[in-house]
Design a protein around this motif. Structure first.
Motif, PDB file in Angstrom:
ATOM      1  N   ASN A  20     -10.132  -2.816   8.658  1.00 56.56           N
ATOM      2  CA  ASN A  20     -10.627  -3.485   7.452  1.00 56.56           C
ATOM      3  C   ASN A  20     -10.044  -2.835   6.195  1.00 56.56           C
ATOM      4  OD1 ASN A  20     -12.161  -5.303   8.873  1.00 56.56           O
ATOM      5  ND2 ASN A  20     -14.117  -4.238   8.551  1.00 56.56           N
ATOM      6  N   CYS A  21      -9.994  -1.487   6.189  1.00 50.72           N
ATOM      7  CA  CYS A  21      -9.418  -0.768   5.039  1.00 50.72           C
ATOM      8  C   CYS A  21      -7.979  -1.204   4.827  1.00 50.72           C
ATOM      9  CB  CYS A  21      -9.414   0.742   5.279  1.00 50.72           C
ATOM     10  SG  CYS A  21     -11.038   1.478   5.333  1.00 50.72           S
ATOM     11  N   LEU A  22      -7.215  -1.160   5.907  1.00 49.17           N
ATOM     12  CA  LEU A  22      -5.793  -1.483   5.821  1.00 49.17           C
ATOM     13  C   LEU A  22      -5.581  -2.921   5.350  1.00 49.17           C
ATOM     14  CD1 LEU A  22      -2.999  -0.158   6.562  1.00 49.17           C
ATOM     15  CD2 LEU A  22      -3.117  -1.517   8.641  1.00 49.17           C
ATOM     16  N   ASN A  23      -6.301  -3.853   5.976  1.00 50.13           N
ATOM     17  CA  ASN A  23      -6.117  -5.265   5.621  1.00 50.13           C
ATOM     18  C   ASN A  23      -6.527  -5.538   4.179  1.00 50.13           C
ATOM     19  OD1 ASN A  23      -5.200  -5.792   8.187  1.00 50.13           O
ATOM     20  ND2 ASN A  23      -7.219  -6.371   8.976  1.00 50.13           N
ATOM     21  N   TYR A  24      -7.602  -4.879   3.737  1.00 53.59           N
ATOM     22  CA  TYR A  24      -8.055  -5.077   2.362  1.00 53.59           C
ATOM     23  C   TYR A  24      -6.987  -4.594   1.378  1.00 53.59           C
ATOM     24  CZ  TYR A  24     -11.138  -5.439  -1.640  1.00 53.59           C
ATOM     25  OH  TYR A  24     -11.682  -5.810  -2.847  1.00 53.59           O
ATOM     26  N   LEU A  25      -6.462  -3.395   1.643  1.00 54.16           N
ATOM     27  CA  LEU A  25      -5.469  -2.816   0.723  1.00 54.16           C
ATOM     28  C   LEU A  25      -4.180  -3.635   0.692  1.00 54.16           C
ATOM     29  CD1 LEU A  25      -6.167   0.931   1.504  1.00 54.16           C
ATOM     30  CD2 LEU A  25      -6.406  -0.167  -0.738  1.00 54.16           C
ATOM     31  N   VAL A  26      -3.769  -4.148   1.850  1.00 49.62           N
ATOM     32  CA  VAL A  26      -2.556  -4.976   1.889  1.00 49.62           C
ATOM     33  C   VAL A  26      -2.793  -6.266   1.104  1.00 49.62           C
ATOM     34  CG1 VAL A  26      -1.030  -6.324   3.395  1.00 49.62           C
ATOM     35  CG2 VAL A  26      -1.702  -3.997   4.061  1.00 49.62           C
ATOM     36  N   ALA A  27      -3.957  -6.878   1.322  1.00 48.97           N
ATOM     37  CA  ALA A  27      -4.246  -8.166   0.685  1.00 48.97           C
ATOM     38  C   ALA A  27      -4.380  -8.051  -0.836  1.00 48.97           C
ATOM     39  CB  ALA A  27      -5.529  -8.754   1.276  1.00 48.97           C
ATOM     40  N   HIS A  28      -4.768  -6.853  -1.346  1.00 49.00           N
ATOM     41  CA  HIS A  28      -5.012  -6.725  -2.788  1.00 49.00           C
ATOM     42  C   HIS A  28      -3.921  -5.966  -3.520  1.00 49.00           C
ATOM     43  CE1 HIS A  28      -8.977  -7.982  -1.360  1.00 49.00           C
ATOM     44  NE2 HIS A  28      -9.127  -8.485  -2.565  1.00 49.00           N
ATOM     45  N   ARG A  29      -2.764  -5.815  -2.887  1.00 54.10           N
ATOM     46  CA  ARG A  29      -1.653  -5.136  -3.569  1.00 54.10           C
ATOM     47  C   ARG A  29      -0.726  -6.206  -4.145  1.00 54.10           C
ATOM     48  NH1 ARG A  29       0.700   0.394  -1.215  1.00 54.10           N
ATOM     49  NH2 ARG A  29       2.670   0.582  -2.313  1.00 54.10           N
ATOM     50  N   PRO A  30      -0.664  -6.327  -5.480  1.00 58.92           N
ATOM     51  CA  PRO A  30       0.054  -7.462  -6.071  1.00 58.92           C
ATOM     52  C   PRO A  30       1.507  -7.582  -5.599  1.00 58.92           C
ATOM     53  CG  PRO A  30      -1.182  -6.295  -7.759  1.00 58.92           C
ATOM     54  CD  PRO A  30      -1.272  -5.467  -6.510  1.00 58.92           C
ATOM     55  N   GLU A  31       2.221  -6.453  -5.475  1.00 58.46           N
ATOM     56  CA  GLU A  31       3.643  -6.580  -5.104  1.00 58.46           C
ATOM     57  C   GLU A  31       3.823  -6.923  -3.625  1.00 58.46           C
ATOM     58  OE1 GLU A  31       2.144  -3.670  -5.757  1.00 58.46           O
ATOM     59  OE2 GLU A  31       3.201  -1.958  -4.886  1.00 58.46           O
ATOM     60  N   TRP A  32       2.731  -6.996  -2.886  1.00 59.54           N
ATOM     61  CA  TRP A  32       2.799  -7.389  -1.471  1.00 59.54           C
ATOM     62  C   TRP A  32       2.212  -8.784  -1.239  1.00 59.54           C
ATOM     63  CZ3 TRP A  32       1.019  -2.361   1.591  1.00 59.54           C
ATOM     64  CH2 TRP A  32       2.014  -1.373   1.436  1.00 59.54           C
ATOM     65  N   LYS A  33       2.103  -9.580  -2.295  1.00 60.83           N
ATOM     66  CA  LYS A  33       1.432 -10.872  -2.105  1.00 60.83           C
ATOM     67  C   LYS A  33       2.228 -11.817  -1.199  1.00 60.83           C
ATOM     68  CE  LYS A  33       2.719 -13.289  -6.427  1.00 60.83           C
ATOM     69  NZ  LYS A  33       3.953 -12.538  -6.669  1.00 60.83           N
ATOM     70  N   ASP A  34       3.551 -11.610  -1.100  1.00 63.10           N
ATOM     71  CA  ASP A  34       4.350 -12.407  -0.161  1.00 63.10           C
ATOM     72  C   ASP A  34       4.719 -11.611   1.081  1.00 63.10           C
ATOM     73  OD1 ASP A  34       4.376 -14.605  -1.951  1.00 63.10           O
ATOM     74  OD2 ASP A  34       5.943 -13.606  -3.118  1.00 63.10           O
ATOM     75  N   GLY A  35       3.966 -10.575   1.355  1.00 61.88           N
ATOM     76  CA  GLY A  35       4.252  -9.750   2.539  1.00 61.88           C
ATOM     77  C   GLY A  35       4.582  -8.326   2.136  1.00 61.88           C
ATOM     78  N   VAL A  36       4.397  -7.416   3.091  1.00 64.04           N
ATOM     79  CA  VAL A  36       4.615  -5.989   2.815  1.00 64.04           C
ATOM     80  C   VAL A  36       6.102  -5.726   2.567  1.00 64.04           C
ATOM     81  CG1 VAL A  36       4.408  -3.667   3.790  1.00 64.04           C
ATOM     82  CG2 VAL A  36       2.627  -5.372   4.242  1.00 64.04           C
ATOM     83  N   VAL A  37       6.385  -4.957   1.521  1.00 65.45           N
ATOM     84  CA  VAL A  37       7.762  -4.523   1.282  1.00 65.45           C
ATOM     85  C   VAL A  37       7.799  -2.994   1.232  1.00 65.45           C
ATOM     86  CG1 VAL A  37       8.415  -6.612  -0.003  1.00 65.45           C
ATOM     87  CG2 VAL A  37       7.586  -4.605  -1.247  1.00 65.45           C
ATOM     88  N   CYS A  38       8.944  -2.418   1.521  1.00 63.02           N
ATOM     89  CA  CYS A  38       9.100  -0.964   1.503  1.00 63.02           C
ATOM     90  C   CYS A  38       8.925  -0.454   0.072  1.00 63.02           C
ATOM     91  CB  CYS A  38      10.488  -0.610   2.038  1.00 63.02           C
ATOM     92  SG  CYS A  38      10.890   1.142   1.835  1.00 63.02           S
ATOM     93  N   PRO A  39       7.988   0.499  -0.162  1.00 59.94           N
ATOM     94  CA  PRO A  39       7.760   0.987  -1.534  1.00 59.94           C
ATOM     95  C   PRO A  39       8.943   1.789  -2.076  1.00 59.94           C
ATOM     96  CG  PRO A  39       6.023   1.760  -0.033  1.00 59.94           C
ATOM     97  CD  PRO A  39       7.102   1.151   0.810  1.00 59.94           C
ATOM     98  N   THR A  40       9.808   2.281  -1.183  1.00 63.14           N
ATOM     99  CA  THR A  40      10.943   3.085  -1.640  1.00 63.14           C
ATOM    100  C   THR A  40      12.126   2.209  -2.051  1.00 63.14           C
ATOM    101  OG1 THR A  40      10.218   4.859  -0.182  1.00 63.14           O
ATOM    102  CG2 THR A  40      12.474   5.008  -1.008  1.00 63.14           C
ATOM    103  N   CYS A  41      12.517   1.245  -1.190  1.00 59.96           N
ATOM    104  CA  CYS A  41      13.730   0.469  -1.500  1.00 59.96           C
ATOM    105  C   CYS A  41      13.444  -1.014  -1.766  1.00 59.96           C
ATOM    106  CB  CYS A  41      14.760   0.606  -0.376  1.00 59.96           C
ATOM    107  SG  CYS A  41      14.317  -0.284   1.121  1.00 59.96           S
ATOM    108  N   GLY A  42      12.220  -1.455  -1.526  1.00 59.54           N
ATOM    109  CA  GLY A  42      11.877  -2.850  -1.814  1.00 59.54           C
ATOM    110  C   GLY A  42      12.293  -3.826  -0.724  1.00 59.54           C
ATOM    111  N   SER A  43      12.804  -3.321   0.390  1.00 59.95           N
ATOM    112  CA  SER A  43      13.254  -4.221   1.462  1.00 59.95           C
ATOM    113  C   SER A  43      12.066  -4.871   2.174  1.00 59.95           C
ATOM    114  CB  SER A  43      14.083  -3.433   2.475  1.00 59.95           C
ATOM    115  OG  SER A  43      14.327  -4.228   3.614  1.00 59.95           O
ATOM    116  N   LYS A  44      12.299  -6.129   2.610  1.00 59.84           N
ATOM    117  CA  LYS A  44      11.278  -6.822   3.403  1.00 59.84           C
ATOM    118  C   LYS A  44      11.553  -6.659   4.895  1.00 59.84           C
ATOM    119  CE  LYS A  44       9.475 -10.498   0.568  1.00 59.84           C
ATOM    120  NZ  LYS A  44       9.242 -11.931   0.468  1.00 59.84           N
ATOM    121  N   ASP A  45      12.696  -6.059   5.199  1.00 60.82           N
ATOM    122  CA  ASP A  45      13.089  -5.892   6.593  1.00 60.82           C
ATOM    123  C   ASP A  45      12.403  -4.645   7.158  1.00 60.82           C
ATOM    124  OD1 ASP A  45      14.303  -6.273   8.994  1.00 60.82           O
ATOM    125  OD2 ASP A  45      16.289  -5.571   8.357  1.00 60.82           O
ATOM    126  N   ILE A  46      11.172  -4.849   7.605  1.00 66.91           N
ATOM    127  CA  ILE A  46      10.349  -3.733   8.066  1.00 66.91           C
ATOM    128  C   ILE A  46       9.619  -4.139   9.339  1.00 66.91           C
ATOM    129  CG2 ILE A  46       9.930  -2.660   5.803  1.00 66.91           C
ATOM    130  CD1 ILE A  46       7.311  -4.273   5.732  1.00 66.91           C
TER     131      ILE A  46
END
Ligand SMILES: [Zn+2]
Length: 316
Positions: A20-46
């Motif tokens: 629940n913690c993980l899903n909540y944090l992913v869902a409420h992170r604005p830069e991840w609204k279209d899916g998780v991206v790498c915080p270091t390089c911005g890649s979606k290939d993860i």
């Protein structure tokens, strides 16, 4: 997410589950609204390593494996997400704030950990918008602290030499009527500081209400400046600074009750925290206020050394 917690009790229960913690944090992170991206390089290939609750970036670079904490105020913290999220809930929703001693007792972590955690959360609560505002603006200053007789002698000496004879810190604030409060801790109530703050934050031509302090004289070149002389009256039609005074009294109640002693160096963070609650008090549920705070935790870091001024020490 439709089963999000609405009360502190529900939050404690909900966030005791790591998914629940993980899903909540992913869902409420604005830069991840279209899916998780790498915080270091911005890649979606993860890819997601479910057993370890980590992502792996396919691009080769340091920190290619990252947790949900990376790139947020929680980075490098060993404390569990359950504790972080409950602390954020308490700090955003307790009307007068919550002290590190209360967090220490409620969450079973050391007071030092709790203190650092609360400072990091305050960083997330800073108002991210810095655009100029218009309309009717109240501007006012107040003094905080300086109860020198209650202080230990060494502290008293330090504070008094650092902050002039009174030992008080000056805080400048403005309120857009119907809108938000903004504040700044300032060194002096001189013309440059006060008028600079107004010009930086307020659109030209707006109505600006202040008291009779001489440093405000001259604002009428850019604003419809109206002065209320507090020696004579407190309200003349629209001309008053009662909204700001109300904010100052809330702030002082919080500082006096919850935060027993605040060093001038840290004061601005407590003011940011109070401003967050004040600015988001209307038409918002505890759950809304919490999710807003969570949406602001990314892109911000605050190391222990930055908080304390002590290099080479870590809290947790
Ligand atoms: Zn990457």
């Amino acid at each position: 997410m439709n089963n999000e917690p609405k009360t502190l009790q529900q939050a404690i229960q909900y966030f005791s589950d790591s998914d629940n913690c993980l899903n909540y944090l992913v869902a409420h992170r604005p830069e991840w609204k279209d899916g998780v991206v790498c915080p270091t390089c911005g890649s979606k290939d993860i890819s997601f390593l479910a057993s370890r609750r980590l992502w792996q970036c396919k691009t080769r670079h340091p920190k290619a494996q990252f947790s949900v904490k990376v790139g947020t105020i929680m980075e490098d913290s060993a404390l569990g997400l359950d504790k972080w999220l409950v602390a954020i809930w308490m700090q955003t929703n307790c009307k007068n704030g919550v002290s590190s001693w209360e967090i220490h007792r409620s969450l079973g972590i050391t007071q030092k950990c709790a203190w650092h955690m609360l400072h990091r959360i305050r960083l997330a609560l800073q108002d991210p918008k810095a655009t100029k505002v218009g309309g009717q603006i109240e501007v006012d200053e107040t003094f905080i602290g300086g109860k020198a007789r209650n202080m230990h002698v060494s502290k008293r000496r330090k504070r008094i030499t650092g902050r002039g004879a009174s030992g008080k810190t000056v805080v400048l604030g403005m309120l857009q009527r119907g809108g938000k409060v903004r504040t700044a801790v300032i060194d002096e109530r001189d013309k440059d500081t006060l008028q600079g703050f107004v010009r930086e934050n307020v659109r030209r031509g707006s109505k600006v209400y202040t008291d009779e302090l001489l440093s405000y004289y001259g604002l009428d070149s850019d604003f419809a400046h109206r002065i209320i002389n507090h020696a004579e009256e407190y309200v003349r039609g629209q001309v008053h600074t009662n909204g700001m005074e109300n904010f100052w009294s809330l702030l002082k109640r919080g500082l006096g009750g919850t935060y027993v002693s605040v060093e001038p160096f840290h004061l601005f963070r407590y003011i940011d925290e109070q401003a967050f609650r004040y600015n988001n008090r209307k038409e918002m549920s505890d759950s809304d206020r919490f999710s807003l705070a969570v949406s602001q935790i990314a892109g911000k870091r605050l190391t222990y050394a930055e908080v304390t001024g002590k290099v080479g020490e870590t809290a947790f």
